[in-house]
Design a protein around this motif. Structure first.
Motif, PDB file in Angstrom:
ATOM      1  N   SER A   1       3.406   9.184   2.167  1.00  0.00           N
ATOM      2  CA  SER A   1       3.898   8.185   3.115  1.00  0.00           C
ATOM      3  C   SER A   1       4.706   7.125   2.375  1.00  0.00           C
ATOM      4  O   SER A   1       4.610   6.990   1.155  1.00  0.00           O
ATOM      5  N   SER A   2       5.475   6.384   3.131  1.00  0.00           N
ATOM      6  CA  SER A   2       6.276   5.324   2.518  1.00  0.00           C
ATOM      7  C   SER A   2       5.399   4.108   2.244  1.00  0.00           C
ATOM      8  O   SER A   2       4.308   3.968   2.795  1.00  0.00           O
ATOM      9  N   ILE A   3       5.902   3.234   1.396  1.00  0.00           N
ATOM     10  CA  ILE A   3       5.153   2.028   1.044  1.00  0.00           C
ATOM     11  C   ILE A   3       5.109   1.079   2.242  1.00  0.00           C
ATOM     12  O   ILE A   3       6.081   0.940   2.984  1.00  0.00           O
ATOM     13  N   LYS A   4       3.964   0.459   2.446  1.00  0.00           N
ATOM     14  CA  LYS A   4       3.801  -0.537   3.516  1.00  0.00           C
ATOM     15  C   LYS A   4       3.530  -1.879   2.864  1.00  0.00           C
ATOM     16  O   LYS A   4       2.596  -2.012   2.068  1.00  0.00           O
TER      17      LYS A   4
ATOM     18  N   VAL B   1       0.863  -1.177   0.000  1.00  0.00           N
ATOM     19  CA  VAL B   1       0.000   0.000   0.000  1.00  0.00           C
ATOM     20  C   VAL B   1       0.903   1.232   0.000  1.00  0.00           C
ATOM     21  O   VAL B   1       1.809   1.342   0.842  1.00  0.00           O
ATOM     22  N   LYS B   2       0.638   2.124  -0.933  1.00  0.00           N
ATOM     23  CA  LYS B   2       1.382   3.384  -1.004  1.00  0.00           C
ATOM     24  C   LYS B   2       0.381   4.512  -1.037  1.00  0.00           C
ATOM     25  O   LYS B   2      -0.435   4.620  -1.939  1.00  0.00           O
TER      26      LYS B   2
ATOM     27  N   ALA C   1      10.143  -5.913   9.953  1.00  0.00           N
ATOM     28  CA  ALA C   1      11.611  -5.944   9.956  1.00  0.00           C
ATOM     29  C   ALA C   1      12.140  -7.053   9.049  1.00  0.00           C
ATOM     30  O   ALA C   1      13.118  -6.851   8.310  1.00  0.00           O
ATOM     31  N   MET C   2      11.517  -8.231   9.092  1.00  0.00           N
ATOM     32  CA  MET C   2      11.940  -9.329   8.211  1.00  0.00           C
ATOM     33  C   MET C   2      11.734  -8.960   6.749  1.00  0.00           C
ATOM     34  O   MET C   2      12.583  -9.232   5.899  1.00  0.00           O
ATOM     35  N   ILE C   3      10.600  -8.343   6.457  1.00  0.00           N
ATOM     36  CA  ILE C   3      10.300  -7.953   5.086  1.00  0.00           C
ATOM     37  C   ILE C   3      11.321  -6.920   4.600  1.00  0.00           C
ATOM     38  O   ILE C   3      11.837  -7.013   3.487  1.00  0.00           O
ATOM     39  N   ALA C   4      11.636  -5.954   5.444  1.00  0.00           N
ATOM     40  CA  ALA C   4      12.587  -4.898   5.062  1.00  0.00           C
ATOM     41  C   ALA C   4      13.982  -5.462   4.809  1.00  0.00           C
ATOM     42  O   ALA C   4      14.689  -5.008   3.916  1.00  0.00           O
TER      43      ALA C   4
END
Length: 97
Positions: free
Chosen positions: A23-26, A18-19, A78-81
């Motif tokens: 805001s930054s992408i989630k 979602v962007k 955190a894992m996704i990043a």
């Protein structure tokens, strides 16, 4: 003894991004499997469990247990990043637990 049927459990993944303006992408990631069939033939007794007026299962120290399992888990932001998630390894660990 515990047995897992090879197939037809079906792995799945759900990835959403979602962007919104300003805001930054989630990103969210969930994965899992559906229809994992297991059978336990020893040391699967049911004793000393909660009973109520609807209880119909008699206590037994050993009985066959068979069921089909659906499992789903989510990955932390955190894992996704960090990336480099070994999805197959994680699914195999969950399946063998």
């Amino acid at each position: 003894h515990t047995f897992l049927r090879l197939g037809p459990n079906k792995p799945f993944a759900n990835v959403q991004a979602v962007k919104r303006p300003g805001s930054s992408i989630k990103i969210s990631v969930q994965s899992g499997f559906r229809g994992l069939d297991i059978m336990k033939t020893t040391q699967s007794g049911f004793v000393d469990f909660h009973k109520c007026k609807f209880t119909s299962l008699p206590e037994a120290t050993d009985r066959i247990l068979g069921t089909s399992i659906d499992a789903e888990w989510s990955y932390s932001p955190a894992m996704i990043a960090r990336g480099n998630i070994n999805f197959n390894k994680i699914a195999a660990e969950v399946e063998s637990a």
